[in-house]
Design a protein around this motif. Structure first.
Motif, PDB file in Angstrom:
ATOM      1  N   GLY A 139     -19.317  -9.605 -15.580  1.00  0.00           N
ATOM      2  CA  GLY A 139     -19.480 -10.871 -14.896  1.00  0.00           C
ATOM      3  C   GLY A 139     -20.478 -10.856 -13.767  1.00  0.00           C
ATOM      4  O   GLY A 139     -20.804 -11.916 -13.212  1.00  0.00           O
ATOM      5  N   ILE A 140     -21.000  -9.686 -13.411  1.00  0.00           N
ATOM      6  CA  ILE A 140     -21.975  -9.616 -12.325  1.00  0.00           C
ATOM      7  C   ILE A 140     -23.200 -10.462 -12.624  1.00  0.00           C
ATOM      8  O   ILE A 140     -23.808 -11.059 -11.731  1.00  0.00           O
ATOM      9  N   GLU A 141     -23.557 -10.589 -13.902  1.00  0.00           N
ATOM     10  CA  GLU A 141     -24.749 -11.343 -14.270  1.00  0.00           C
ATOM     11  C   GLU A 141     -24.604 -12.833 -13.977  1.00  0.00           C
ATOM     12  O   GLU A 141     -25.605 -13.552 -13.889  1.00  0.00           O
ATOM     13  N   ASP A 142     -23.373 -13.329 -13.806  1.00  0.00           N
ATOM     14  CA  ASP A 142     -23.180 -14.720 -13.415  1.00  0.00           C
ATOM     15  C   ASP A 142     -23.521 -14.946 -11.944  1.00  0.00           C
ATOM     16  O   ASP A 142     -23.671 -16.092 -11.513  1.00  0.00           O
ATOM     17  N   VAL A 143     -23.623 -13.860 -11.193  1.00  0.00           N
ATOM     18  CA  VAL A 143     -23.860 -13.956  -9.753  1.00  0.00           C
ATOM     19  C   VAL A 143     -25.284 -13.521  -9.402  1.00  0.00           C
ATOM     20  O   VAL A 143     -26.042 -14.265  -8.780  1.00  0.00           O
ATOM     21  N   LEU A 144     -25.651 -12.312  -9.822  1.00  0.00           N
ATOM     22  CA  LEU A 144     -26.991 -11.763  -9.613  1.00  0.00           C
ATOM     23  C   LEU A 144     -27.401 -11.027 -10.881  1.00  0.00           C
ATOM     24  O   LEU A 144     -26.576 -10.365 -11.518  1.00  0.00           O
ATOM     25  N   HIS A 145     -28.662 -11.125 -11.235  1.00  0.00           N
ATOM     26  CA  HIS A 145     -29.132 -10.543 -12.495  1.00  0.00           C
ATOM     27  C   HIS A 145     -29.415  -9.049 -12.321  1.00  0.00           C
ATOM     28  O   HIS A 145     -30.270  -8.655 -11.528  1.00  0.00           O
ATOM     29  N   PRO A 146     -28.694  -8.182 -13.063  1.00  0.00           N
ATOM     30  CA  PRO A 146     -28.927  -6.733 -12.951  1.00  0.00           C
ATOM     31  C   PRO A 146     -30.358  -6.358 -13.310  1.00  0.00           C
ATOM     32  O   PRO A 146     -30.921  -6.850 -14.292  1.00  0.00           O
ATOM     33  N   GLY A 147     -30.928  -5.492 -12.503  1.00  0.00           N
ATOM     34  CA  GLY A 147     -32.278  -5.010 -12.752  1.00  0.00           C
ATOM     35  C   GLY A 147     -33.345  -5.744 -11.980  1.00  0.00           C
ATOM     36  O   GLY A 147     -34.366  -5.153 -11.620  1.00  0.00           O
ATOM     37  N   SER A 148     -33.117  -7.033 -11.708  1.00  0.00           N
ATOM     38  CA  SER A 148     -34.122  -7.799 -10.970  1.00  0.00           C
ATOM     39  C   SER A 148     -33.601  -8.355  -9.647  1.00  0.00           C
ATOM     40  O   SER A 148     -34.363  -8.530  -8.695  1.00  0.00           O
ATOM     41  N   GLU A 149     -32.267  -8.627  -9.566  1.00  0.00           N
ATOM     42  CA  GLU A 149     -31.694  -9.153  -8.325  1.00  0.00           C
ATOM     43  C   GLU A 149     -30.651  -8.217  -7.717  1.00  0.00           C
ATOM     44  O   GLU A 149     -30.276  -8.379  -6.559  1.00  0.00           O
ATOM     45  N   ILE A 150     -30.203  -7.259  -8.489  1.00  0.00           N
ATOM     46  CA  ILE A 150     -29.246  -6.258  -8.023  1.00  0.00           C
ATOM     47  C   ILE A 150     -29.394  -5.035  -8.924  1.00  0.00           C
ATOM     48  O   ILE A 150     -29.775  -5.169 -10.097  1.00  0.00           O
ATOM     49  N   ILE A 151     -29.101  -3.856  -8.402  1.00  0.00           N
ATOM     50  CA  ILE A 151     -29.166  -2.622  -9.185  1.00  0.00           C
ATOM     51  C   ILE A 151     -27.747  -2.100  -9.388  1.00  0.00           C
ATOM     52  O   ILE A 151     -26.955  -2.037  -8.442  1.00  0.00           O
ATOM     53  N   LEU A 152     -27.417  -1.731 -10.625  1.00  0.00           N
ATOM     54  CA  LEU A 152     -26.123  -1.141 -10.938  1.00  0.00           C
ATOM     55  C   LEU A 152     -26.292   0.363 -11.118  1.00  0.00           C
ATOM     56  O   LEU A 152     -27.229   0.810 -11.780  1.00  0.00           O
ATOM     57  N   ALA A 153     -25.388   1.122 -10.526  1.00  0.00           N
ATOM     58  CA  ALA A 153     -25.479   2.583 -10.577  1.00  0.00           C
ATOM     59  C   ALA A 153     -24.131   3.174 -10.956  1.00  0.00           C
ATOM     60  O   ALA A 153     -23.093   2.729 -10.467  1.00  0.00           O
ATOM     61  N   ASP A 154     -24.154   4.188 -11.810  1.00  0.00           N
ATOM     62  CA  ASP A 154     -22.921   4.821 -12.262  1.00  0.00           C
ATOM     63  C   ASP A 154     -22.671   6.176 -11.620  1.00  0.00           C
ATOM     64  O   ASP A 154     -21.535   6.649 -11.609  1.00  0.00           O
ATOM     65  N   ASP A 155     -23.718   6.819 -11.113  1.00  0.00           N
ATOM     66  CA  ASP A 155     -23.537   8.180 -10.615  1.00  0.00           C
ATOM     67  C   ASP A 155     -24.493   8.487  -9.473  1.00  0.00           C
ATOM     68  O   ASP A 155     -25.367   7.686  -9.123  1.00  0.00           O
ATOM     69  N   THR A 156     -24.314   9.671  -8.912  1.00  0.00           N
ATOM     70  CA  THR A 156     -25.104  10.119  -7.773  1.00  0.00           C
ATOM     71  C   THR A 156     -26.589  10.166  -8.102  1.00  0.00           C
ATOM     72  O   THR A 156     -27.432   9.739  -7.290  1.00  0.00           O
ATOM     73  N   ASP A 157     -26.923  10.666  -9.272  1.00  0.00           N
ATOM     74  CA  ASP A 157     -28.333  10.791  -9.645  1.00  0.00           C
ATOM     75  C   ASP A 157     -29.027   9.432  -9.657  1.00  0.00           C
ATOM     76  O   ASP A 157     -30.199   9.327  -9.268  1.00  0.00           O
ATOM     77  N   ALA A 158     -28.334   8.405 -10.110  1.00  0.00           N
ATOM     78  CA  ALA A 158     -28.945   7.077 -10.173  1.00  0.00           C
ATOM     79  C   ALA A 158     -29.298   6.567  -8.781  1.00  0.00           C
ATOM     80  O   ALA A 158     -30.352   5.946  -8.577  1.00  0.00           O
ATOM     81  N   VAL A 159     -28.432   6.827  -7.808  1.00  0.00           N
ATOM     82  CA  VAL A 159     -28.720   6.373  -6.447  1.00  0.00           C
ATOM     83  C   VAL A 159     -29.834   7.211  -5.827  1.00  0.00           C
ATOM     84  O   VAL A 159     -30.717   6.684  -5.140  1.00  0.00           O
TER      85      VAL A 159
END
Length: 356
Positions: free
Chosen positions: A287-307
């Motif tokens: 549901g995050i995409e209903d609020v901010l678009h992942p990749g262009s308006e917000i970044i989603l991260a699963d692990d330490t390496d991604a951050v």
């Protein structure tokens, strides 16, 4: 319109996210010409940390116990609408009082919907019961998506509406504060959020000792092993939030487990940080995409390496995400948008009542 609100807190933002949510919404609602009375249980932990004892946009009254609520019977009975919020002390009895007394539209605003539903399923929710839910004309839910159907089908809500939190852009905007931290997090300690905070900030700090980090918020246990490059701030008053976000290269959003399971539950920090021009890196939920678009308006991260990789990204990428998020938030997620929706929902319900 005369609105009475019985909420957890308006006067103190210490250890709760309700106060800033109510402040943004009700200030915008008052700006539309409405009269508001906010009734708040006088609790000692809030009394010691009152950062808005005299709001200019509404009347604030503190009360002691259920007898104190009943002293406002004329106000509740005479209001065009009465709104009861989640986590109100003795909330079930407060709801019964409102339902027996109010003659206008009766609303429930659950700022903690997934937590509430989990507690209801365990039969240990202290502030709401299945028995009182059908007594509200409208149930405004912090969580949208499939949860709205559950509220009606499983819990008896008469009319469940998604009602996200919002941001007051007059208070949350880029301030020009000097950059102090590469990544920051603003939030009260929670057992179920801590593993994600460990993974997406604390471990990142250990592996990037040349970078600077900050965690602001109360109630963190003394036993946490904070790296030397993580600054701790015990409490950050709301009037300093804009400077805080403006001083962060990125801010982290961490979501409680119940809200991840439900999805469609955006934290107010998404809107506040974004309005300040600070890009957000978040855990992942439906549901995050209903609020901010992942990749262009917000970044989603699963692990330490991604951050870690995100912190090494070019400045122009960070700035593009920040601009896109701020544009989206100002277009869709301000307190003025929510105040307009609240007014519309109340008027629609009042019209339905008149037609019966």
């Amino acid at each position: 319109m005369r609105l009475v609100v019985l909420g957890l807190s308006l006067s103190s933002s210490w250890g709760n996210g309700h106060a800033t949510t109510y402040r943004a919404l009700l200030a915008a609602f008052a700006a539309r010409g409405h009269d508001i009375l906010f009734l708040e249980r006088d609790m000692p932990w809030y009394a010691q940390h009152r950062d808005l004892p005299d709001p200019g946009f509404c009347r604030l009254a503190l009360y002691d116990g259920l007898d104190g609520v009943e002293a406002f019977t004329p106000d509740v009975a005479g209001a065009d609408a009465v709104l009861v919020g989640s986590y109100v002390p003795d909330g079930i009895e407060v709801a019964r009082f409102v339902q027996a007394t109010a003659r206008g539209v009766i609303l429930y605003y659950d700022i903690d919907t997934p937590v509430t539903l989990a507690a209801l399923e365990r039969n240990d929710c202290a502030y709401l019961s299945r028995a009182v839910i059908p007594g509200f004309d409208l149930l405004l839910s912090f969580t949208a998506g499939p949860t709205l159907n559950r509220l009606e089908a499983e819990f008896g809500a008469r009319n469940a509406q998604g009602f996200y939190c919002s941001v007051d852009p007059a208070r949350y905007h880029p301030t020009g504060a000097a950059r102090r931290w590469d990544l920051g997090y603003l939030g009260t300690y929670s057992d179920d959020r801590q593993p994600t905070l460990d993974r997406l900030l604390i471990e990142v700090a250990r592996r990037a000792p040349d970078r600077r980090f900050v965690v602001a918020g109360p109630q963190y246990p003394a036993g946490i092993n904070w790296p030397d490059n993580v600054e701790r701030i015990e409490h950050l008053p709301p009037d300093t939030h804009a400077d805080f976000y403006s001083a962060c290269g990125w801010t982290l959003n961490v979501t409680r487990a119940d809200m991840i399971r439900a999805g469609w539950s955006p934290s107010v920090r998404l809107f506040e940080a974004g309005a300040c021009g600070c890009p957000v890196v978040s855990d992942r939920w439906e549901g995050i995409e209903d609020v901010l678009h992942p990749g262009s308006e917000i970044i989603l991260a699963d692990d330490t390496d991604a951050v870690l990789a995100l912190l090494e990204a070019p400045t122009h990428r960070r700035d593009a995400i920040a601009r896109a998020a701020r544009t989206r938030i100002l277009a869709s997620h301000t307190s003025s948008h929510r105040a307009n929706l609240l007014e519309t929902l109340i008027l629609m319900q009042r019209n339905r009542d008149l037609m019966r």
